[in-house]
Structures are given as C-alpha cells and as structure tokens.
Design a protein around this motif. Structure first.
Motif, PDB file in Angstrom:
ATOM      1  N   SER A   1      53.002  51.299  46.506  1.00 29.24           N
ATOM      2  CA  SER A   1      53.498  50.151  45.760  1.00 29.24           C
ATOM      3  C   SER A   1      53.520  50.436  44.268  1.00 29.24           C
ATOM      4  CB  SER A   1      52.615  48.928  46.032  1.00 29.24           C
ATOM      5  OG  SER A   1      52.952  47.859  45.167  1.00 29.24           O
ATOM      6  N   THR A   2      54.510  49.862  43.590  1.00 22.78           N
ATOM      7  CA  THR A   2      54.580  49.972  42.138  1.00 22.78           C
ATOM      8  C   THR A   2      53.563  49.066  41.441  1.00 22.78           C
ATOM      9  OG1 THR A   2      56.204  48.182  41.985  1.00 22.78           O
ATOM     10  CG2 THR A   2      57.066  50.432  42.198  1.00 22.78           C
ATOM     11  N   CYS A   3      53.026  48.099  42.158  1.00 26.00           N
ATOM     12  CA  CYS A   3      52.135  47.115  41.535  1.00 26.00           C
ATOM     13  C   CYS A   3      50.866  47.783  41.008  1.00 26.00           C
ATOM     14  CB  CYS A   3      51.741  46.036  42.531  1.00 26.00           C
ATOM     15  SG  CYS A   3      53.093  44.989  43.090  1.00 26.00           S
ATOM     16  N   ARG A   4      50.532  47.484  39.776  1.00 22.05           N
ATOM     17  CA  ARG A   4      49.295  47.979  39.186  1.00 22.05           C
ATOM     18  C   ARG A   4      48.157  47.058  39.605  1.00 22.05           C
ATOM     19  NH1 ARG A   4      50.602  50.279  33.178  1.00 22.05           N
ATOM     20  NH2 ARG A   4      48.408  50.813  33.421  1.00 22.05           N
ATOM     21  N   ILE A   5      47.169  47.657  40.274  1.00 24.93           N
ATOM     22  CA  ILE A   5      46.094  46.845  40.839  1.00 24.93           C
ATOM     23  C   ILE A   5      45.375  46.053  39.762  1.00 24.93           C
ATOM     24  CG2 ILE A   5      43.863  46.957  42.022  1.00 24.93           C
ATOM     25  CD1 ILE A   5      44.980  49.169  43.758  1.00 24.93           C
ATOM     26  N   GLU A   6      45.223  46.623  38.561  1.00 18.48           N
ATOM     27  CA  GLU A   6      44.527  45.898  37.507  1.00 18.48           C
ATOM     28  C   GLU A   6      45.324  44.662  37.078  1.00 18.48           C
ATOM     29  OE1 GLU A   6      46.463  49.525  35.356  1.00 18.48           O
ATOM     30  OE2 GLU A   6      45.758  48.967  37.365  1.00 18.48           O
ATOM     31  N   ALA A   7      46.653  44.740  37.167  1.00 18.77           N
ATOM     32  CA  ALA A   7      47.487  43.582  36.839  1.00 18.77           C
ATOM     33  C   ALA A   7      47.344  42.500  37.908  1.00 18.77           C
ATOM     34  CB  ALA A   7      48.944  44.006  36.707  1.00 18.77           C
ATOM     35  N   ILE A   8      47.381  42.911  39.168  1.00 19.45           N
ATOM     36  CA  ILE A   8      47.266  41.954  40.266  1.00 19.45           C
ATOM     37  C   ILE A   8      45.903  41.270  40.222  1.00 19.45           C
ATOM     38  CG2 ILE A   8      47.411  41.640  42.755  1.00 19.45           C
ATOM     39  CD1 ILE A   8      49.995  42.636  41.318  1.00 19.45           C
ATOM     40  N   ARG A   9      44.871  42.032  39.939  1.00 21.95           N
ATOM     41  CA  ARG A   9      43.521  41.468  39.880  1.00 21.95           C
ATOM     42  C   ARG A   9      43.415  40.445  38.748  1.00 21.95           C
ATOM     43  NH1 ARG A   9      40.783  45.967  40.507  1.00 21.95           N
ATOM     44  NH2 ARG A   9      40.263  45.602  42.692  1.00 21.95           N
ATOM     45  N   ALA A  10      43.912  40.804  37.576  1.00 18.28           N
ATOM     46  CA  ALA A  10      43.841  39.880  36.437  1.00 18.28           C
ATOM     47  C   ALA A  10      44.662  38.618  36.695  1.00 18.28           C
ATOM     48  CB  ALA A  10      44.331  40.581  35.171  1.00 18.28           C
ATOM     49  N   ASP A  11      45.838  38.784  37.271  1.00 22.17           N
ATOM     50  CA  ASP A  11      46.707  37.635  37.524  1.00 22.17           C
ATOM     51  C   ASP A  11      46.138  36.729  38.606  1.00 22.17           C
ATOM     52  OD1 ASP A  11      48.365  38.759  35.657  1.00 22.17           O
ATOM     53  OD2 ASP A  11      49.839  39.495  37.097  1.00 22.17           O
ATOM     54  N   GLY A  12      45.590  37.332  39.673  1.00 22.25           N
ATOM     55  CA  GLY A  12      45.048  36.532  40.768  1.00 22.25           C
ATOM     56  C   GLY A  12      43.877  35.667  40.328  1.00 22.25           C
ATOM     57  N   VAL A  13      42.956  36.264  39.605  1.00 17.44           N
ATOM     58  CA  VAL A  13      41.814  35.503  39.098  1.00 17.44           C
ATOM     59  C   VAL A  13      42.285  34.494  38.052  1.00 17.44           C
ATOM     60  CG1 VAL A  13      39.623  35.690  37.860  1.00 17.44           C
ATOM     61  CG2 VAL A  13      40.187  37.349  39.640  1.00 17.44           C
ATOM     62  N   GLY A  14      43.296  34.883  37.264  1.00 21.57           N
ATOM     63  CA  GLY A  14      43.801  34.013  36.216  1.00 21.57           C
ATOM     64  C   GLY A  14      44.452  32.741  36.715  1.00 21.57           C
ATOM     65  N   LEU A  15      44.839  32.706  38.005  1.00 14.27           N
ATOM     66  CA  LEU A  15      45.418  31.489  38.566  1.00 14.27           C
ATOM     67  C   LEU A  15      44.452  30.315  38.520  1.00 14.27           C
ATOM     68  CD1 LEU A  15      47.255  32.981  41.681  1.00 14.27           C
ATOM     69  CD2 LEU A  15      48.326  32.009  39.641  1.00 14.27           C
ATOM     70  N   PHE A  16      43.162  30.612  38.344  1.00 17.65           N
ATOM     71  CA  PHE A  16      42.148  29.562  38.338  1.00 17.65           C
ATOM     72  C   PHE A  16      41.667  29.216  36.928  1.00 17.65           C
ATOM     73  CE2 PHE A  16      42.114  31.609  42.465  1.00 17.65           C
ATOM     74  CZ  PHE A  16      42.163  30.522  43.323  1.00 17.65           C
ATOM     75  N   ASP A  17      42.297  29.798  35.919  1.00 17.99           N
ATOM     76  CA  ASP A  17      41.971  29.428  34.540  1.00 17.99           C
ATOM     77  C   ASP A  17      42.323  27.956  34.312  1.00 17.99           C
ATOM     78  OD1 ASP A  17      41.189  31.999  34.034  1.00 17.99           O
ATOM     79  OD2 ASP A  17      43.001  32.563  32.923  1.00 17.99           O
ATOM     80  N   ALA A  18      41.522  27.291  33.497  1.00 20.25           N
ATOM     81  CA  ALA A  18      41.753  25.866  33.235  1.00 20.25           C
ATOM     82  C   ALA A  18      43.137  25.613  32.650  1.00 20.25           C
ATOM     83  CB  ALA A  18      40.670  25.338  32.293  1.00 20.25           C
ATOM     84  N   GLU A  19      43.590  26.495  31.746  1.00 16.90           N
ATOM     85  CA  GLU A  19      44.904  26.325  31.120  1.00 16.90           C
ATOM     86  C   GLU A  19      46.012  26.382  32.162  1.00 16.90           C
ATOM     87  OE1 GLU A  19      47.527  28.221  27.427  1.00 16.90           O
ATOM     88  OE2 GLU A  19      46.161  29.527  28.570  1.00 16.90           O
ATOM     89  N   VAL A  20      45.839  27.236  33.168  1.00 16.62           N
ATOM     90  CA  VAL A  20      46.848  27.387  34.218  1.00 16.62           C
ATOM     91  C   VAL A  20      46.810  26.195  35.172  1.00 16.62           C
ATOM     92  CG1 VAL A  20      47.609  28.833  36.140  1.00 16.62           C
ATOM     93  CG2 VAL A  20      46.763  29.896  34.033  1.00 16.62           C
ATOM     94  N   LEU A  21      45.611  25.795  35.576  1.00 15.18           N
ATOM     95  CA  LEU A  21      45.471  24.699  36.534  1.00 15.18           C
ATOM     96  C   LEU A  21      45.975  23.371  35.977  1.00 15.18           C
ATOM     97  CD1 LEU A  21      41.955  25.429  38.101  1.00 15.18           C
ATOM     98  CD2 LEU A  21      44.186  25.722  39.179  1.00 15.18           C
ATOM     99  N   THR A  22      45.857  23.173  34.678  1.00 16.01           N
ATOM    100  CA  THR A  22      46.255  21.896  34.089  1.00 16.01           C
ATOM    101  C   THR A  22      47.699  21.871  33.600  1.00 16.01           C
ATOM    102  OG1 THR A  22      45.400  22.583  31.915  1.00 16.01           O
ATOM    103  CG2 THR A  22      43.886  21.381  33.377  1.00 16.01           C
ATOM    104  N   ALA A  23      48.399  22.992  33.683  1.00 19.92           N
ATOM    105  CA  ALA A  23      49.757  23.065  33.121  1.00 19.92           C
ATOM    106  C   ALA A  23      50.690  22.023  33.738  1.00 19.92           C
ATOM    107  CB  ALA A  23      50.328  24.468  33.298  1.00 19.92           C
ATOM    108  N   VAL A  24      50.634  21.829  35.072  1.00 25.30           N
ATOM    109  CA  VAL A  24      51.556  20.876  35.702  1.00 25.30           C
ATOM    110  C   VAL A  24      51.304  19.448  35.240  1.00 25.30           C
ATOM    111  CG1 VAL A  24      52.025  22.268  37.749  1.00 25.30           C
ATOM    112  CG2 VAL A  24      50.091  20.688  37.744  1.00 25.30           C
TER     113      VAL A  24
END
Length: 311
Positions: free
Chosen positions: A199-222
């Motif tokens: 896969s072309t996906c960089r594991i460090e990017a996927i890890r940061a993005d996956g955990v980042g889905l639970f950041d307060a700024e992300v959760l409250t955006a909607v």
C-alpha cells in the motif's frame, strides 16, 4: 466516461496530487471530494461516472496516500483541512461544494469550520459525526477499532496486482459490487516492485489521522458548521454487516438538533458501496449536482464567478 486528469497543487511541505474530472460545460460549477482514511482520490470514480460531466469533480489524494504519499507530516485531520483550503485557493474555487466520505467527511466538516469563507454546502457520506473515544483503549487499540482489518493491510505485501485484486474481491463489502472503477481505485493504492507490492499509505499518517478523529476540535465541528450539510448514512457497515456506523438510535444519541446537519439514510448499501456502488454513487452524484447548481445560481446572481475553476 469522462477521463480524469492529474495535477499537482502546492501545499505545505510539497505538492498534493489531485484528480480532476472536467464538466462538459466549462462554465459548470465544481465540487471538491475527499476520500477515506486508507483510500485515495479514485474512490470517487464511480461518482464521477454518475455525474456524467454535469459538474467538475476535483478529488485529491490526501497527504500520506497514493500520489500524495511523499508529503511529510504533520498529519492529522486539521492538516488535511488546511491542505484542502490551500487546494481550493490555488484552483480559484470560492464557496465550493465540499464532499467527504468516511474520514473525508470529518475533514470536510473541520475545513468548513476552520475556513468558513472558502467553502459552500457540505455533503458528508457515512462520516463526519463522531463519538467520544472509549477511555480504556490505547491509541493502537482505538485505531484497530476504527478501521479494523484495513490497518493490517498496510503492513502486507502482494506478489502482483492480481493478488491485490483478489484480496479486495474477497472483502465482504465488495463481494457483490465489483466494477472497473473499484478496480482502478484499489490499484491506485499499490506501489513497489513485484513480488513485494504494498500500500502507498504511510502508516504514521494513518495512525495520526485515526487517533485524530477523536480530537475535540474534530468531534465538535458538525455542531459549528457555518453552512448547511447533508449526512448520507449507509444502512450497513464496513464489513457489510447489518449494523452500520450510524443508525436512528446513534444519531438520536448524537443530539444533532440545532445543528445545520440533516441526516438521510441510504438503504441497501454499506460503508463502501454508498460511494462506490451503483445505488450509492447515484444518490451522491444527484445530491452534488443539486448542491452545486443551487450554489452556482446564488453566486451568479451575486459575485458572478464564485464556485468556478479558474485556470
């Protein structure tokens, strides 16, 4: 099928690879479309076919994936949101309709909040509404819970492209919904040399993005959207299971009353085929055309050029 072109757009740290399916009428409005956490721009290929040139569809490979895999960190949902704002500015897009699937929906919502003057209405496809993370899970356990077997794939190798195709064709979500567009989408993810393609996906990017889905700024955006948004949610889940990411009870628990988000169920699709299947992609395409056309009429009566791609 309208052929797409690939362009490179400067962003922080390098260039973002971007696919563009032009409208048959150069005066037609454009939409920006964002893919999921381990996907790439060609996940929107079926939607592009359904659009049939009625709007210009622009879809980037997000930082750390496919043609943008060489872009360095920092990664995370906020980094993607800022990349998309830079992309819209570089292409001369003003108040452009913004769509996102899965993680891309979270990016779209956050981009609209962080850059309220840049984007128009949103179409969120089976994503964008999050829930607080279970406190007993480690970051890696949390990531596994979010994307499951997709994480395992990132460390796998494949002897050839046929083997990678067979791997995906065995996936329950695609078993009865394979197409040329899906094949092109999954093949864009593959890189390296036989017999060790990966896969072309960089594991460090996927890890940061996956955990980042639970950041307060992300959760409250909607809850802070400056524009109207529609959530198309799939009835079935990532493995084509009966329980999808959302259902009536989960959306009720999310307490979206008072927000600018309108949830709409899409039956007989799963988390993937809501975007890549015939039924789901048709629903997405029709919604995009309606949103883009309405916005274009509004802009023509005002500034006259907003929402267009200016070369």
């Amino acid at each position: 099928m309208i052929a797409c072109e690939e362009i490179n757009v400067p962003v922080h740290g390098g260039e973002l690879a971007v696919l563009r399916w032009p409208a048959t009428d150069p005066r037609a409005p454009a939409v920006l479309a964002l893919h999921g956490i381990t996907a790439n721009a060609l996940s929107w290929g079926t939607v592009a076919r359904q659009l049939a040139g009625r709007v210009t569809l622009i879809a980037p490979d997000l930082r750390g994936r496919a043609g943008s895999s060489g872009l360095p960190g920092p990664y995370g949902i906020a980094a993607h949101a800022d990349d998309i704002a830079a992309l819209a500015e570089a292409l001369g897009l003003d108040r452009v309709v913004l769509a996102g699937h899965s993680m891309g929906a979270f990016v779209a919502a956050l981009a609209a909040v962080r850059h309220p003057d840049r984007f128009g209405p949103l179409l969120l496809v089976d994503g964008g509404v999050g829930f607080p993370a279970p406190t007993h899970l480690t970051p890696d356990e949390l990531l596994t819970a979010v994307i499951g077997p997709a994480m395992d794939r990132l460390s796998m190798t494949f002897p050839d492209r046929a083997a990678y195709r067979a791997f995906w064709q065995a996936h329950p979500a695609f078993a009865d919904a394979w197409s040329d567009e899906v094949d092109a989408y999954i093949q864009r993810d593959l890189t390296g040399e036989e017999p060790a393609l990966h896969s072309t996906c960089r594991i460090e990017a996927i890890r940061a993005d996956g955990v980042g889905l639970f950041d307060a700024e992300v959760l409250t955006a909607v809850r802070k959207l400056p524009v109207g948004a529609t959530l198309l949610w799939a009835a079935r889940g990532l493995m084509d299971e009966e329980q999808g990411l959302y259902d009536e009870a989960r959306l009720a628990a999310a307490d979206l009353g008072g927000t600018r988000l309108a949830p709409v169920a899409v039956k007989d699709v799963n988390h993937y085929t809501v975007l890549t299947g015939e039924r789901g992609s048709r629903e997405v395409a029709e919604r995009l055309v309606a949103l883009a056309s309405a916005g274009d009429e509004e802009h023509r009566s005002g500034s006259g050029t907003a929402g267009m791609v200016r070369d």
